[in-house]
Write a protein that holds these residues in place. Structure first.
Motif, mmCIF file in Angstrom:
data_model
loop_
_atom_site.group_PDB
_atom_site.id
_atom_site.type_symbol
_atom_site.label_atom_id
_atom_site.label_comp_id
_atom_site.label_asym_id
_atom_site.label_seq_id
_atom_site.Cartn_x
_atom_site.Cartn_y
_atom_site.Cartn_z
ATOM 1 N N LYS A 92 -32.327 43.299 -26.522
ATOM 2 C CA LYS A 92 -32.314 42.087 -25.692
ATOM 3 C C LYS A 92 -31.947 42.438 -24.236
ATOM 4 O O LYS A 92 -32.589 41.978 -23.294
ATOM 5 N N ALA A 93 -30.910 43.258 -24.096
ATOM 6 C CA ALA A 93 -30.447 43.622 -22.748
ATOM 7 C C ALA A 93 -31.559 44.330 -21.968
ATOM 8 O O ALA A 93 -31.770 44.068 -20.776
ATOM 9 N N ASN A 94 -32.297 45.212 -22.631
ATOM 10 C CA ASN A 94 -33.409 45.898 -21.964
ATOM 11 C C ASN A 94 -34.448 44.914 -21.454
ATOM 12 O O ASN A 94 -35.046 45.127 -20.397
ATOM 13 N N SER A 95 -34.628 43.828 -22.210
ATOM 14 C CA SER A 95 -35.656 42.859 -21.810
ATOM 15 C C SER A 95 -35.256 42.106 -20.542
ATOM 16 O O SER A 95 -36.083 41.461 -19.908
ATOM 17 N N TYR A 96 -33.980 42.172 -20.159
ATOM 18 C CA TYR A 96 -33.524 41.493 -18.948
ATOM 19 C C TYR A 96 -33.674 42.351 -17.689
ATOM 20 O O TYR A 96 -33.375 41.905 -16.586
ATOM 21 N N MET A 97 -34.061 43.602 -17.862
ATOM 22 C CA MET A 97 -34.209 44.452 -16.682
ATOM 23 C C MET A 97 -35.421 44.005 -15.874
ATOM 24 O O MET A 97 -36.522 43.852 -16.408
ATOM 25 N N GLY A 98 -35.193 43.818 -14.580
ATOM 26 C CA GLY A 98 -36.307 43.433 -13.710
ATOM 27 C C GLY A 98 -37.075 44.668 -13.259
ATOM 28 O O GLY A 98 -36.733 45.796 -13.638
ATOM 29 N N GLU A 99 -38.081 44.442 -12.448
ATOM 30 C CA GLU A 99 -38.828 45.566 -11.894
ATOM 31 C C GLU A 99 -37.883 46.436 -11.062
ATOM 32 O O GLU A 99 -37.029 45.921 -10.351
ATOM 33 N N GLY A 100 -37.980 47.741 -11.208
ATOM 34 C CA GLY A 100 -37.129 48.623 -10.416
ATOM 35 C C GLY A 100 -35.702 48.713 -10.932
ATOM 36 O O GLY A 100 -34.789 49.074 -10.194
ATOM 37 N N GLN A 101 -35.494 48.370 -12.212
ATOM 38 C CA GLN A 101 -34.149 48.470 -12.788
ATOM 39 C C GLN A 101 -34.206 49.216 -14.115
ATOM 40 O O GLN A 101 -35.226 49.173 -14.807
ATOM 41 N N VAL A 102 -33.120 49.888 -14.470
ATOM 42 C CA VAL A 102 -33.069 50.547 -15.781
ATOM 43 C C VAL A 102 -31.626 50.530 -16.288
ATOM 44 O O VAL A 102 -30.677 50.687 -15.516
ATOM 45 N N MET A 103 -31.485 50.288 -17.577
ATOM 46 C CA MET A 103 -30.147 50.237 -18.174
ATOM 47 C C MET A 103 -29.819 51.554 -18.883
ATOM 48 O O MET A 103 -30.683 52.142 -19.545
ATOM 49 N N ILE A 104 -28.579 51.982 -18.747
ATOM 50 C CA ILE A 104 -28.063 53.160 -19.463
ATOM 51 C C ILE A 104 -27.231 52.660 -20.644
ATOM 52 O O ILE A 104 -26.531 51.651 -20.515
ATOM 53 N N VAL A 105 -27.283 53.361 -21.763
ATOM 54 C CA VAL A 105 -26.419 53.006 -22.901
ATOM 55 C C VAL A 105 -25.343 54.086 -23.048
ATOM 56 O O VAL A 105 -25.652 55.277 -23.145
ATOM 57 N N ASP A 120 -37.934 59.748 -14.293
ATOM 58 C CA ASP A 120 -39.256 59.116 -14.179
ATOM 59 C C ASP A 120 -39.173 57.634 -13.805
ATOM 60 O O ASP A 120 -40.182 56.949 -13.781
ATOM 61 N N PHE A 121 -37.965 57.161 -13.534
ATOM 62 C CA PHE A 121 -37.819 55.732 -13.248
ATOM 63 C C PHE A 121 -37.895 55.478 -11.746
ATOM 64 O O PHE A 121 -37.259 56.184 -10.966
ATOM 65 N N GLU A 122 -38.653 54.474 -11.372
ATOM 66 C CA GLU A 122 -38.752 54.080 -9.963
ATOM 67 C C GLU A 122 -37.845 52.875 -9.778
ATOM 68 O O GLU A 122 -38.114 51.802 -10.332
ATOM 69 N N LEU A 123 -36.769 53.058 -9.033
ATOM 70 C CA LEU A 123 -35.741 52.019 -8.965
ATOM 71 C C LEU A 123 -35.629 51.404 -7.580
ATOM 72 O O LEU A 123 -35.962 52.030 -6.566
ATOM 73 N N ASN A 124 -35.107 50.172 -7.558
ATOM 74 C CA ASN A 124 -34.917 49.483 -6.278
ATOM 75 C C ASN A 124 -33.802 50.101 -5.459
ATOM 76 O O ASN A 124 -33.813 50.025 -4.235
ATOM 77 N N SER A 125 -32.798 50.647 -6.142
ATOM 78 C CA SER A 125 -31.650 51.206 -5.411
ATOM 79 C C SER A 125 -30.887 52.160 -6.329
ATOM 80 O O SER A 125 -31.088 52.155 -7.542
ATOM 81 N N PRO A 126 -29.987 52.967 -5.746
ATOM 82 C CA PRO A 126 -29.228 53.923 -6.570
ATOM 83 C C PRO A 126 -27.874 53.405 -7.030
ATOM 84 O O PRO A 126 -26.979 54.200 -7.303
ATOM 85 N N ILE A 127 -27.683 52.087 -7.114
ATOM 86 C CA ILE A 127 -26.331 51.614 -7.465
ATOM 87 C C ILE A 127 -26.296 50.836 -8.782
ATOM 88 O O ILE A 127 -27.278 50.233 -9.192
ATOM 89 N N GLY A 128 -25.123 50.877 -9.418
ATOM 90 C CA GLY A 128 -24.982 50.200 -10.710
ATOM 91 C C GLY A 128 -23.544 49.900 -11.053
ATOM 92 O O GLY A 128 -22.629 50.032 -10.230
ATOM 93 N N LEU A 132 -27.787 40.173 -10.103
ATOM 94 C CA LEU A 132 -26.975 40.284 -8.884
ATOM 95 C C LEU A 132 -27.324 41.544 -8.068
ATOM 96 O O LEU A 132 -26.727 41.784 -7.021
ATOM 97 N N GLY A 133 -28.234 42.358 -8.573
ATOM 98 C CA GLY A 133 -28.712 43.505 -7.786
ATOM 99 C C GLY A 133 -28.100 44.839 -8.143
ATOM 100 O O GLY A 133 -28.304 45.827 -7.432
ATOM 101 N N PHE A 134 -27.355 44.904 -9.241
ATOM 102 C CA PHE A 134 -26.872 46.207 -9.731
ATOM 103 C C PHE A 134 -28.032 46.778 -10.554
ATOM 104 O O PHE A 134 -28.232 46.402 -11.708
ATOM 105 N N ASP A 135 -28.787 47.674 -9.951
ATOM 106 C CA ASP A 135 -30.073 48.078 -10.535
ATOM 107 C C ASP A 135 -29.941 49.056 -11.697
ATOM 108 O O ASP A 135 -30.902 49.267 -12.430
ATOM 109 N N ILE A 136 -28.757 49.671 -11.837
ATOM 110 C CA ILE A 136 -28.541 50.608 -12.952
ATOM 111 C C ILE A 136 -27.289 50.171 -13.728
ATOM 112 O O ILE A 136 -26.225 50.803 -13.635
#
Ligand SMILES: Cc1cc2nc3c(=O)[nH]c(=O)nc-3n(C[C@H](O)[C@H](O)[C@H](O)COP(=O)(O)O)c2cc1C
Length: 364
Positions: A148-161, A46-54, A72-76
C-alpha cells in the motif's frame, strides 16, 4: 511546534491515529516539471528522483505516515524498521525532550542527561531521546502495508524498507536478517536497508555495526538473497574514524549504500534523578535531533573521505541532526548523496518544502 507524532500517547495509538497534520500541503515548486523546465532529475541507482532528501527509518510508522510525508515532499521516505516476527513496543513514553541547546561532544557520549516534557520553540531547540525497541507488526500485516505504501509514491519518489534481524526468533541472526530481507523483497521493497545500530535493544542486534566481520557476514548473505534490489546498511557513530573505515571496507563488496548515524546512546534521567523511561534496560536511550548535528556531519565527512580514498561506489545517506534546509545542504555538500531528517521532520513537517524552496535549483 506541534509534532505529527503525539509523544504523550503510545506507539500503538500513533500507529492507528497518526500522523497528526492539519496544515495545508505546500504546492510543490518542482524545477524538473512543467513548461520551461528541463527533465533532469536526481539519479539514485536506477531511480529518477525529484530530490535527494527523505525521512530515515523511524518516524514513518506505516503507509498512512509514508503517504503524508511523500506528499509533503520527502522524496525518499523510509518505512519504519520491521522484523520477521511480531515485537511489542517498549512502554510509553517513547520520546522525551532533552533541554540542551549546544552540541554533544565525542567525550560526552554515554554520559548522563536529563529529559522532560518542556516543549521546544524552534528547530534548534529540538533534541529528544527516543526508545521504542524496534517494534514490529506481524510480517503478514507489514507486508500488505508495504504494498500500500509503495502505491502512494508519486512520480520521482521511492520508498526504502528498513529491516532488523531478531535474536531468538528461532534461527541464527544471519539467517533471520536474510529471512526478513526476503520478506521485504516479496512485499515489493524497491530498496532495502538493514539496521545494524539501534541503541534501544538489549539483545545484541544494535551493536552489529561496530563488528566488521559480523556485519559483513550478514551483508553478504542479504545481498546474495535479494539480488538486484539496492541494499543499504545503517551504522551508528564511531568515535574512531579508523574503525568506521574497517567496517566500510568489510561491507563495501556487498552493499550499495551506507546510512548513518543512528541515535547516540546516553543515560537518561528525569528531573528527580530517576530513570526517565520506564522498564528494565531503558536507562540507556538514543539521543537524536539538534545536539547530534556536529557528530553526524563529521560522520558523513569521514565516510566520504573513506569512499574517495578507497574508490568505493556505495552511496552515502547522511542522517542525524538535520534540523533546517541549510543543514540538508551542508550534509549534501559534506559528501552525502542523499540526506534525511527524522526528529526535525516530526516537529516541522514542512521542512522538505523549505528545502525545495531554498535549494531546489541547486540540489534537486
Ligand atoms: C521516533 C524515532 C524512531 C526511530 N526508529 C528507528 C528505527 O526503527 N530504525 C532505525 O534504523 N532508526 C530509527 N530511528 C533513528 C533515526 O532513523 C535517525 O538515525 C536518528 O533519529 C538521527 O536522526 P535525527 O537527528 O534527524 O533524528 C528513530 C528515530 C526517531 C526520532
Amino acid at each position: 511546534m506541534k509534532p505529527t507524532y503525539d509523544i504523550t500517547k503510545s506507539y500503538d495509538w500513533n500507529y492507528e491515529n497518526g500522523p497528526i497534520f492539519t496544515g495545508k500541503i505546500p504546492e510543490r515548486k518542482n524545477p524538473h516539471r512543467g513548461a520551461g523546465h528541463s527533465a533532469k532529475k536526481f539519479k539514485l541507482w536506477d531511480f529518477e528522483l525529484n530530490s535527494p532528501i527523505g525521512v530515515p527509518a523511524g518516524p514513518l510508522l506505516n503507509s498512512n505516515w509514508i503517504k503524508l510525508y511523500a506528499e509533503l515532499g520527502f522524496d525518499i521516505p523510509v518505512y519504519k524498521t520491521v522484523r520477521s516476527v511480531y515485537r511489542e513496543c517498549h512502554p510509553n513514553p517513547n520520546c522525551i525532550y532533552i533541554q540542551r541547546r549546544d552540541q554533544l561532544t565525542e567525550d560526552e557520549i554515554g554520559a548522563d542527561i536529563v529529559g522532560n516534557f518542556n516543549e521546544p520553540k524552534n528547530s534548534r531547540e529540538i533534541t529528544i531521546t527516543n526508545s521504542f525497541g524496534v517494534p514490529s507488526k506481524s510480517p503478514q500485516e507489514w507486508m500488505a502495508d508495504i504494498e500500500k505504501a509503495n502505491s502512494y509514491m508519486g512520480e520521482g519518489q521511492v520508498m526504502i524498507v528498513s529491516i532488523n534481524g531478531t535474536p531468538g526468533s528461532g534461527t541464527d541472526i544471519v539467517s533471520d536478517y536474510v529471512r526478513v530481507a526476503e520478506m521485504a523483497k516479496e512485499a515489493g521493497a524497491k530498496i532495502i536497508e538493514a539496521n545494524y545500530s539501534c541503541p534501544n535493544v538489549s539483545t545484541g542486534e544494535g551493536s552489529i555495526y561496530s563488528d566488521p566481520e559480523m556485519s559483513a557476514k550478514i551483508s553478504q548473505a542479504i545481498k546474495k538473497a535479494i539480488g538486484n534490489v539496492p541494499f543499504m546498511i545503517k551504522l551508528g557513530n564511531f568515535k574512531n574514524p579508523a574503525k568506521l573505515e574497517e567496517v566500510a571496507k568489510a561491507n563495501a563488496p556487498f552493499v550499495d549504500g551506507i546510512a548513518g548515524i543512528n541515535t547516540i546512546k546516553m543515560n537518561v534521567y528525569n528531573e528527580a534523578g530517576e530513570q526517565a523511561l520506564p522498564g528494565e534496560g531503558r536507562l540507556g536511550s538514543g539521543l537524536c535531533g539538534n545536539a547530534i548535528h556536529d557528530i553526524a556531519q563529521k560522520f558523513t565527512e569521514n565516510l566520504a573521505k573513506i569512499k574517495r580514498d578507497n574508490n568505493f561506489d556505495f552511496i552515502i545517506c547522511g542522517v542525524g541532526g538535520i534540523m533546517t534546509a541549510d543543514d540538508f545542504a551542508e550534509r549534501l555538500e559534506g559528501g552525502a548523496d542523499i540526506a534525511m531528517s527524522a526528529t526535525a521532520a516530526m516537529w516541522n513537517p514542512l521542512l522538505a518544502s523549505e528545502f525545495h524552496e531554498k535549494f531546489g535549483d541547486k540540489f534537486n
